[in-house]
Design an enzyme around this catalytic site. Structure first.
Site, PDB file in Angstrom:
ATOM      1  N   HIS A  35       0.832  -1.196   0.000  1.00  0.00           N
ATOM      2  CA  HIS A  35       0.000   0.000   0.000  1.00  0.00           C
ATOM      3  C   HIS A  35       0.876   1.259   0.000  1.00  0.00           C
ATOM      4  CE1 HIS A  35      -3.331   2.658   1.070  1.00  0.00           C
ATOM      5  NE2 HIS A  35      -2.514   3.205   1.958  1.00  0.00           N
ATOM      6  N   GLU A  36       1.877   1.292   0.850  1.00  0.00           N
ATOM      7  CA  GLU A  36       2.770   2.462   0.920  1.00  0.00           C
ATOM      8  C   GLU A  36       3.570   2.626  -0.375  1.00  0.00           C
ATOM      9  OE1 GLU A  36       2.314   4.577   3.163  1.00  0.00           O
ATOM     10  OE2 GLU A  36       1.134   3.359   4.522  1.00  0.00           O
ATOM     11  N   HIS A  39       1.545   4.451  -2.851  1.00  0.00           N
ATOM     12  CA  HIS A  39       1.605   5.912  -2.699  1.00  0.00           C
ATOM     13  C   HIS A  39       2.838   6.470  -3.410  1.00  0.00           C
ATOM     14  CE1 HIS A  39      -1.777   6.694  -0.121  1.00  0.00           C
ATOM     15  NE2 HIS A  39      -1.392   5.788   0.762  1.00  0.00           N
TER      16      HIS A  39
END
Length: 116
Positions: A35-36, A39
């Site tokens: 998920h990071e 980003h």
């Protein structure tokens, strides 16, 4: 437990706390890291930095306007009411811009391979 991405797709890093590493198993931690990294891939860090820089510039300009109107001659203060109101509005905009976070970009970071 927080984790934080930094950098661009060419030079990136993801920081996780030791508490996060202790409470999550490897599968959950892999999901958080993916998920990071989403980003980072979507340049959300750059968006946050631009929002921060713009809010800082707006705050500095607002402070400058407020100081000019506050420390001007008392006789001239009645003529500066519109400038004072503009300075107060700009100060609030600058403060609100400091809270900018790419929350609306969270779904894009959840879907692997999706880029905006």
């Amino acid at each position: 437990m927080p984790s934080h991405p930094a950098g661009t797709p060419q030079t990136s890093a993801v920081c996780v706390t030791s508490g996060l590493m202790q409470i999550m198993d490897d599968n959950e931690l892999t999901g958080v890291l993916a998920h990071e990294l989403g980003h980072i891939k979507n340049y959300d860090i750059r968006v946050s930095m631009i929002a921060f820089a713009l809010s800082a510039v707006i705050s500095i300009i607002a402070d400058f306007i407020l100081r000019i109107t506050w420390f001007s001659d008392r006789d001239d203060r009645n003529n500066n009411q519109a400038l004072m109101v503009l300075g107060i509005i700009a100060a609030h905009l600058g403060t609100a811009g400091g809270y900018a976070h790419p929350v609306g970009r969270q779904p894009a970071a959840r879907i692997p391979g999706r880029c905006h």
